[in-house]
Motif scaffolding. Structure first.
Motif, PDB file in Angstrom:
ATOM      1  N   TYR A 238     117.703  26.514  97.034  1.00  0.00           N
ATOM      2  CA  TYR A 238     117.757  27.549  98.061  1.00  0.00           C
ATOM      3  C   TYR A 238     118.898  27.379  99.064  1.00  0.00           C
ATOM      4  O   TYR A 238     119.091  28.244  99.910  1.00  0.00           O
ATOM      5  CB  TYR A 238     116.396  27.668  98.763  1.00  0.00           C
ATOM      6  CG  TYR A 238     115.334  28.251  97.850  1.00  0.00           C
ATOM      7  CD1 TYR A 238     115.588  29.406  97.117  1.00  0.00           C
ATOM      8  CD2 TYR A 238     114.091  27.650  97.715  1.00  0.00           C
ATOM      9  CE1 TYR A 238     114.633  29.942  96.271  1.00  0.00           C
ATOM     10  CE2 TYR A 238     113.122  28.190  96.874  1.00  0.00           C
ATOM     11  CZ  TYR A 238     113.397  29.333  96.152  1.00  0.00           C
ATOM     12  OH  TYR A 238     112.452  29.876  95.310  1.00  0.00           O
TER      13      TYR A 238
ATOM     14  N   CYS B  50     120.815  30.371  98.323  1.00  0.00           N
ATOM     15  CA  CYS B  50     120.093  31.655  98.353  1.00  0.00           C
ATOM     16  C   CYS B  50     120.622  32.566  99.451  1.00  0.00           C
ATOM     17  O   CYS B  50     120.729  32.168 100.610  1.00  0.00           O
ATOM     18  CB  CYS B  50     118.609  31.382  98.556  1.00  0.00           C
ATOM     19  SG  CYS B  50     117.643  32.889  98.745  1.00  0.00           S
ATOM     20  N   ILE B  51     120.937  33.794  99.104  1.00  0.00           N
ATOM     21  CA  ILE B  51     121.415  34.773 100.096  1.00  0.00           C
ATOM     22  C   ILE B  51     120.307  35.742 100.505  1.00  0.00           C
ATOM     23  O   ILE B  51     120.583  36.756 101.135  1.00  0.00           O
ATOM     24  CB  ILE B  51     122.630  35.562  99.556  1.00  0.00           C
ATOM     25  CG1 ILE B  51     122.266  36.293  98.256  1.00  0.00           C
ATOM     26  CG2 ILE B  51     123.831  34.645  99.343  1.00  0.00           C
ATOM     27  CD1 ILE B  51     123.263  37.369  97.868  1.00  0.00           C
ATOM     28  N   LEU B  52     119.080  35.448 100.142  1.00  0.00           N
ATOM     29  CA  LEU B  52     117.926  36.288 100.498  1.00  0.00           C
ATOM     30  C   LEU B  52     118.132  37.757 100.087  1.00  0.00           C
ATOM     31  O   LEU B  52     117.977  38.666 100.900  1.00  0.00           O
ATOM     32  CB  LEU B  52     117.629  36.200 101.999  1.00  0.00           C
ATOM     33  CG  LEU B  52     116.902  34.951 102.481  1.00  0.00           C
ATOM     34  CD1 LEU B  52     116.650  35.048 103.971  1.00  0.00           C
ATOM     35  CD2 LEU B  52     115.591  34.719 101.751  1.00  0.00           C
ATOM     36  N   CYS B  53     118.501  37.919  98.847  1.00  0.00           N
ATOM     37  CA  CYS B  53     118.749  39.284  98.365  1.00  0.00           C
ATOM     38  C   CYS B  53     117.465  39.970  97.911  1.00  0.00           C
ATOM     39  O   CYS B  53     117.477  41.168  97.634  1.00  0.00           O
ATOM     40  CB  CYS B  53     119.747  39.258  97.223  1.00  0.00           C
ATOM     41  SG  CYS B  53     119.089  38.528  95.710  1.00  0.00           S
ATOM     42  N   TYR B  54     116.371  39.240  97.758  1.00  0.00           N
ATOM     43  CA  TYR B  54     115.056  39.757  97.370  1.00  0.00           C
ATOM     44  C   TYR B  54     114.940  40.114  95.880  1.00  0.00           C
ATOM     45  O   TYR B  54     113.905  40.594  95.439  1.00  0.00           O
ATOM     46  CB  TYR B  54     114.668  41.021  98.177  1.00  0.00           C
ATOM     47  CG  TYR B  54     114.266  40.755  99.601  1.00  0.00           C
ATOM     48  CD1 TYR B  54     115.210  40.406 100.552  1.00  0.00           C
ATOM     49  CD2 TYR B  54     112.940  40.870 100.004  1.00  0.00           C
ATOM     50  CE1 TYR B  54     114.849  40.176 101.865  1.00  0.00           C
ATOM     51  CE2 TYR B  54     112.575  40.650 101.313  1.00  0.00           C
ATOM     52  CZ  TYR B  54     113.531  40.304 102.236  1.00  0.00           C
ATOM     53  OH  TYR B  54     113.170  40.083 103.530  1.00  0.00           O
ATOM     54  N   LYS B  55     116.004  39.900  95.109  1.00  0.00           N
ATOM     55  CA  LYS B  55     115.923  40.331  93.714  1.00  0.00           C
ATOM     56  C   LYS B  55     114.848  39.566  92.942  1.00  0.00           C
ATOM     57  O   LYS B  55     114.114  40.141  92.143  1.00  0.00           O
ATOM     58  CB  LYS B  55     117.286  40.155  93.036  1.00  0.00           C
ATOM     59  CG  LYS B  55     118.272  41.239  93.420  1.00  0.00           C
ATOM     60  CD  LYS B  55     119.698  40.863  93.087  1.00  0.00           C
ATOM     61  CE  LYS B  55     120.100  41.240  91.701  1.00  0.00           C
ATOM     62  NZ  LYS B  55     121.562  41.065  91.494  1.00  0.00           N
ATOM     63  N   CYS B  56     114.743  38.257  93.215  1.00  0.00           N
ATOM     64  CA  CYS B  56     113.729  37.467  92.491  1.00  0.00           C
ATOM     65  C   CYS B  56     112.326  37.906  92.883  1.00  0.00           C
ATOM     66  O   CYS B  56     111.426  37.955  92.050  1.00  0.00           O
ATOM     67  CB  CYS B  56     113.924  35.980  92.765  1.00  0.00           C
ATOM     68  SG  CYS B  56     113.924  35.536  94.511  1.00  0.00           S
TER      69      CYS B  56
ATOM     70  N   ILE C  17     112.853  31.869 100.282  1.00  0.00           N
ATOM     71  CA  ILE C  17     111.949  32.361  99.243  1.00  0.00           C
ATOM     72  C   ILE C  17     110.970  31.241  98.955  1.00  0.00           C
ATOM     73  O   ILE C  17     111.372  30.092  98.752  1.00  0.00           O
ATOM     74  CB  ILE C  17     112.726  32.725  97.955  1.00  0.00           C
ATOM     75  CG1 ILE C  17     113.845  33.729  98.250  1.00  0.00           C
ATOM     76  CG2 ILE C  17     111.764  33.255  96.893  1.00  0.00           C
ATOM     77  CD1 ILE C  17     113.400  35.082  98.713  1.00  0.00           C
TER      78      ILE C  17
ATOM     79  N   CYS D  16     118.929  36.552  89.587  1.00  0.00           N
ATOM     80  CA  CYS D  16     119.510  35.857  90.751  1.00  0.00           C
ATOM     81  C   CYS D  16     121.037  35.916  90.694  1.00  0.00           C
ATOM     82  O   CYS D  16     121.640  35.486  89.716  1.00  0.00           O
ATOM     83  CB  CYS D  16     119.033  34.411  90.785  1.00  0.00           C
ATOM     84  SG  CYS D  16     119.721  33.505  92.189  1.00  0.00           S
ATOM     85  N   PRO D  17     121.684  36.428  91.752  1.00  0.00           N
ATOM     86  CA  PRO D  17     123.136  36.623  91.680  1.00  0.00           C
ATOM     87  C   PRO D  17     123.967  35.411  92.094  1.00  0.00           C
ATOM     88  O   PRO D  17     125.190  35.460  92.028  1.00  0.00           O
ATOM     89  CB  PRO D  17     123.363  37.771  92.683  1.00  0.00           C
ATOM     90  CG  PRO D  17     122.301  37.573  93.707  1.00  0.00           C
ATOM     91  CD  PRO D  17     121.111  36.988  92.994  1.00  0.00           C
ATOM     92  N   THR D  18     123.313  34.347  92.550  1.00  0.00           N
ATOM     93  CA  THR D  18     124.092  33.238  93.125  1.00  0.00           C
ATOM     94  C   THR D  18     123.939  31.913  92.392  1.00  0.00           C
ATOM     95  O   THR D  18     124.608  30.945  92.751  1.00  0.00           O
ATOM     96  CB  THR D  18     123.651  32.984  94.582  1.00  0.00           C
ATOM     97  OG1 THR D  18     122.283  32.554  94.561  1.00  0.00           O
ATOM     98  CG2 THR D  18     123.794  34.222  95.448  1.00  0.00           C
TER      99      THR D  18
ATOM    100  N   ALA E  37     121.173  30.310  92.631  1.00  0.00           N
ATOM    101  CA  ALA E  37     120.132  29.582  93.369  1.00  0.00           C
ATOM    102  C   ALA E  37     118.972  29.269  92.424  1.00  0.00           C
ATOM    103  O   ALA E  37     118.306  28.248  92.564  1.00  0.00           O
ATOM    104  CB  ALA E  37     119.640  30.416  94.551  1.00  0.00           C
ATOM    105  N   LEU E  38     118.736  30.168  91.489  1.00  0.00           N
ATOM    106  CA  LEU E  38     117.747  29.916  90.445  1.00  0.00           C
ATOM    107  C   LEU E  38     118.517  29.689  89.154  1.00  0.00           C
ATOM    108  O   LEU E  38     119.341  30.524  88.777  1.00  0.00           O
ATOM    109  CB  LEU E  38     116.805  31.118  90.283  1.00  0.00           C
ATOM    110  CG  LEU E  38     116.102  31.595  91.561  1.00  0.00           C
ATOM    111  CD1 LEU E  38     115.283  32.837  91.291  1.00  0.00           C
ATOM    112  CD2 LEU E  38     115.238  30.487  92.136  1.00  0.00           C
TER     113      LEU E  38
HETATM  114  S1  SF4 Z   1     117.443  36.186  93.593  1.00  0.00           S
HETATM  115 FE1  SF4 Z   1     118.443  34.223  94.109  1.00  0.00          FE
HETATM  116  S2  SF4 Z   1     119.746  34.652  95.882  1.00  0.00           S
HETATM  117 FE2  SF4 Z   1     118.327  36.390  95.682  1.00  0.00          FE
HETATM  118  S3  SF4 Z   1     116.593  35.900  97.047  1.00  0.00           S
HETATM  119 FE3  SF4 Z   1     116.071  35.116  94.999  1.00  0.00          FE
HETATM  120  S4  SF4 Z   1     116.762  32.953  94.945  1.00  0.00           S
HETATM  121 FE4  SF4 Z   1     117.766  33.984  96.700  1.00  0.00          FE
END
Ligand code: SF4
Ligand code: SF4
Ligand code: FES
Length: 280
Positions: free
Chosen positions: A147, A150-156, A181, A204-206, A208-209
């Protein structure tokens, strides 16, 4: 060919002075793509409902007071859109600077390229800029949650929740720089509602996952996408017949994704298709 949906009316818009025609309901991002414009996106997911979380995709719409997020704003007939104005470029630059000064974007595809393109300088916030740095969570053998990226994009959250998987294993906890998250009560993934479909990893775009295989190979310096091939095949576990894209390096499967344009699965898989490749 049986059409999957009824034909849609076409509308005309103008992107940087060029007339383009898009189906009704298309976004400005779709219209920009039709005009060959490359707009950066982070929180936008081609299989998800837009969340408007990052604002890196903003464009200027003639007559509008504020910049518009291209990923979610619907194109309207007669709209005149400018993608490269100073205001739009400055906004993207600041978004990139804020993200890069607080999170680790080292595995975000294209982040480096965009930083250079928009002249983003995260260092100008100073050495003491607050970050979301924290140790990666490695609590199972299938995927890792890092994390600090993580950019807190909410996609996950959306992929795990009502938009796809309906497992609701993760959500946002905390506020401000403590927002992260999290599973319920911050439990280990193994004690959570996670079913290990990996559909969060898919979106996840970064980075982080990430697959545990990828995480371990990056740590030992052996992860090399230039040496990887991708083969799309069919999952052999059950009759649903999901498409799997096998990422192979040195003749070994290193991760599994799924084509987003599949009209049945939209990039989603279950645990067997996603992670059950050990038998190969
Ligand atoms: S998809 Fe990745 S970057 Fe986006 S909120 Fe979830 S862990 Fe963070
Ligand atoms: S990914 Fe899961 S649902 Fe899809 S074909 Fe494989 S076993 Fe069946
Ligand atoms: S990509 Fe459009 S708001 Fe994030």
């Amino acid at each position: 060919m049986i059409p999957l949906q009824p034909p849609r009316r076409l509308i005309d818009v103008e992107i940087d002075g060029e007339a383009v025609r898009v189906p009704e309901g298309a976004t400005l991002l779709d219209a920009c793509a039709t005009a060959g414009k490359d707009i950066p996106t982070l929180c936008h997911g081609d299989t998800l409902t837009p969340k408007n979380a990052c604002r890196v995709c903003v464009v200027e719409v003639e007559g509008a007071r504020t910049l518009a997020p291209a990923c979610s704003r619907k194109a309207e007939a007669g709209m005149k859109v400018a993608t490269g104005t100073e205001r739009a470029r400055h906004s993207r630059k600041v978004v990139l600077e804020l993200l890069a000064s607080s999170t680790d974007l080292s595995t975000t595809p294209r982040a480096k390229e965009w930083m250079a393109e928009y002249g983003a300088d995260p260092a100008r916030f100073g050495e003491d800029a607050a970050t979301v740095e924290q140790p990666p969570k490695v609590d199972n053998d299938l995927y890792v949650r890092d994390y600090g990226k993580c950019i807190l994009c909410y996609k996950c959250v959306d992929a795990c929740g009502e938009q796809w998987q309906n497992s609701f294993a993760i959500s946002v906890a905390g506020r401000g720089f403590d927002a992260t998250i999290s599973t319920e009560w911050d439990a280990a993934l193994t004690d959570s509602a996670c079913v290990y479909c990996g559909n969060c990893v898919e979106v996840c775009p970064t980075g982080a996952l990430s697959f545990k295989t990828e995480f371990d190979m990056r740590a030992e310096g052996t992860w090399d996408e230039d040496r990887q091939s991708e083969t799309t095949t069919i999952c052999s576990y059950c009759g649903v017949g999901c498409n799997l894209t096998l990422h192979v390096q040195d003749n070994k499967i290193v991760k599994v994704t799924s084509p987003h344009d599949n009209p049945v699965t939209h990039g989603n898989l279950c645990v067997k298709g996603r992670f059950g490749y050990g038998y190969v």
